[in-house]
Design a protein around this motif. Structure first.
Motif, mmCIF file in Angstrom:
data_model
loop_
_atom_site.group_PDB
_atom_site.id
_atom_site.type_symbol
_atom_site.label_atom_id
_atom_site.label_comp_id
_atom_site.label_asym_id
_atom_site.label_seq_id
_atom_site.Cartn_x
_atom_site.Cartn_y
_atom_site.Cartn_z
ATOM 1 N N GLY A 132 11.951 35.626 32.660
ATOM 2 C CA GLY A 132 11.097 35.609 33.844
ATOM 3 C C GLY A 132 11.913 35.426 35.100
ATOM 4 O O GLY A 132 11.652 36.047 36.143
ATOM 5 N N HIS A 133 12.922 34.566 35.018
ATOM 6 C CA HIS A 133 13.837 34.372 36.150
ATOM 7 C C HIS A 133 14.521 35.682 36.510
ATOM 8 O O HIS A 133 14.578 36.063 37.693
ATOM 9 C CB HIS A 133 14.883 33.315 35.776
ATOM 10 C CG HIS A 133 16.139 33.384 36.596
ATOM 11 N ND1 HIS A 133 17.277 34.000 36.131
ATOM 12 C CD2 HIS A 133 16.415 32.946 37.842
ATOM 13 C CE1 HIS A 133 18.219 33.918 37.066
ATOM 14 N NE2 HIS A 133 17.720 33.285 38.113
ATOM 15 N N LEU A 134 15.019 36.394 35.511
ATOM 16 C CA LEU A 134 15.737 37.638 35.792
ATOM 17 C C LEU A 134 14.815 38.723 36.337
ATOM 18 O O LEU A 134 15.200 39.481 37.226
ATOM 19 C CB LEU A 134 16.444 38.118 34.514
ATOM 20 C CG LEU A 134 17.633 37.256 34.071
ATOM 21 C CD1 LEU A 134 18.057 37.599 32.650
ATOM 22 C CD2 LEU A 134 18.803 37.405 35.031
ATOM 23 N N ALA A 135 13.583 38.776 35.834
ATOM 24 C CA ALA A 135 12.629 39.756 36.364
ATOM 25 C C ALA A 135 12.335 39.480 37.834
ATOM 26 O O ALA A 135 12.295 40.400 38.664
ATOM 27 C CB ALA A 135 11.339 39.723 35.537
ATOM 28 N N CYS A 136 12.126 38.202 38.174
ATOM 29 C CA CYS A 136 11.887 37.840 39.576
ATOM 30 C C CYS A 136 13.104 38.121 40.437
ATOM 31 O O CYS A 136 12.981 38.566 41.584
ATOM 32 C CB CYS A 136 11.520 36.357 39.679
ATOM 33 S SG CYS A 136 9.847 35.953 39.154
ATOM 34 N N LEU A 137 14.280 37.866 39.883
ATOM 35 C CA LEU A 137 15.501 38.046 40.666
ATOM 36 C C LEU A 137 15.751 39.519 40.977
ATOM 37 O O LEU A 137 16.141 39.871 42.097
ATOM 38 C CB LEU A 137 16.693 37.447 39.917
ATOM 39 C CG LEU A 137 17.975 37.276 40.716
ATOM 40 C CD1 LEU A 137 17.761 36.401 41.951
ATOM 41 C CD2 LEU A 137 19.077 36.678 39.837
ATOM 42 N N ILE A 138 15.522 40.380 39.995
ATOM 43 C CA ILE A 138 15.658 41.819 40.254
ATOM 44 C C ILE A 138 14.743 42.227 41.403
ATOM 45 O O ILE A 138 15.153 42.913 42.344
ATOM 46 C CB ILE A 138 15.307 42.637 38.996
ATOM 47 C CG1 ILE A 138 16.339 42.427 37.902
ATOM 48 C CG2 ILE A 138 15.217 44.125 39.341
ATOM 49 C CD1 ILE A 138 15.917 43.015 36.564
#
Length: 271
Positions: A132-138
């Motif tokens: 979820g962190h990586l999806a938001c960061l992208i």
């Protein structure tokens, strides 16, 4: 290309059952020490389909794309093409390796849109915990950098850490992931924090979190939601009362609400 079919709905004994087509082990990037792969889940019917880049959790140091199979099947059964991906792990590979791999997967998915009958104007992200962190960061970094048009049109993120800039300066809790303490590498802690990249150009984001999550406290996600709201970005913060980190991941109500959110932003004819 190998296709595997899965029945997704019960019907009369002699009726033809719609199937999800699974295309496993698609190589989307080759790193020096790791081959990065995606499992593709394609819905019944004819496209072009809205698509989801699906990112697993595991504290950036483990996990598997197979952990997201039930989520991928759920979305595919509701009309989405899904790419469940892998990425390099800390501590052998520190940030931003994980972000770079997820971005490479997204680029690959868009490059293969015709092959999988995907509508490139209706692509979203879905991740849980580190995923979820990586999806938001992208999504937030893409918006901050002024990508026009942005590749991700909506994001679902559950149990996601969103801000590392409040980490105690001398703490080495995240050294394995970010390469050092915040005192040693302050810019890495900013770069890795989705909250720090939020702008008015961000796509809609659905955040869900358990109130009893002791692995990833929900304050960061609340702050992320508040900042998105203040900028007029469509966002939902879905709290699961009494749920912990694992319980939130498997919660069917959260999954259903997340689907409603995606449908509203990625399905044709929806507002």
């Amino acid at each position: 290309m190998a296709f595997f079919a899965f029945a997704v709905a019960a019907g009369p004994a002699l009726a033809e059952t719609p199937t999800i087509r699974r295309v496993p082990n698609q190589v989307f990037a080759q790193r020096e020490d790791k081959t990065l792969k995606a499992d593709i889940y394609l819905p019944p019917g004819e496209g072009p389909f809205p698509a989801i880049l699906m990112i697993h959790g595991g504290a950036w140091a483990g996990g598997s794309r197979s952990r997201m199979a039930s989520h991928a099947m759920y979305l595919a059964n509701n009309g989405y093409a899904v790419a469940a991906i892998t990425y390099r792990f800390a501590p052998v590979h520190t940030f931003p390796a994980q972000l770079e791999d997820c971005q490479a997967a997204l680029d690959w998915l868009l490059d293969h849109a015709e092959e999988f009958d995907i509508d490139t104007e209706r692509v979203g992200g879905w991740g849980y915990s580190a995923g979820g962190h990586l999806a938001c960061l992208i999504a937030t970094m893409e918006a901050e950098e002024g990508a026009n048009p942005p590749q991700l049109k909506a994001v679902v993120a559950g149990g996601a850490p969103c801000d590392f800039t409040n980490e105690p300066p001398q703490s080495e809790r995240l050294k394995y992931f970010l390469g050092g303490s915040r005192a040693e590498l302050p810019s890495a802690y900013v770069q890795a924090s989705p909250l720090q990249h939020v702008t008015a150009k961000c796509p809609p984001i659905f955040l869900f979190h358990g109130t009893d999550d002791s692995v990833v406290p929900m304050q960061d996600a609340e702050a992320m939601h508040d900042k998105l709201s203040s900028l007029g970005i469509p966002t939902v913060f879905y709290k699961l009362e009494g749920r912990g980190h694992l319980g939130t991941f498997i919660d069917v109500d959260a999954r259903r609400e997340a689907l409603k959110f995606l449908d509203g932003h990625l399905k044709l004819g929806k507002s």
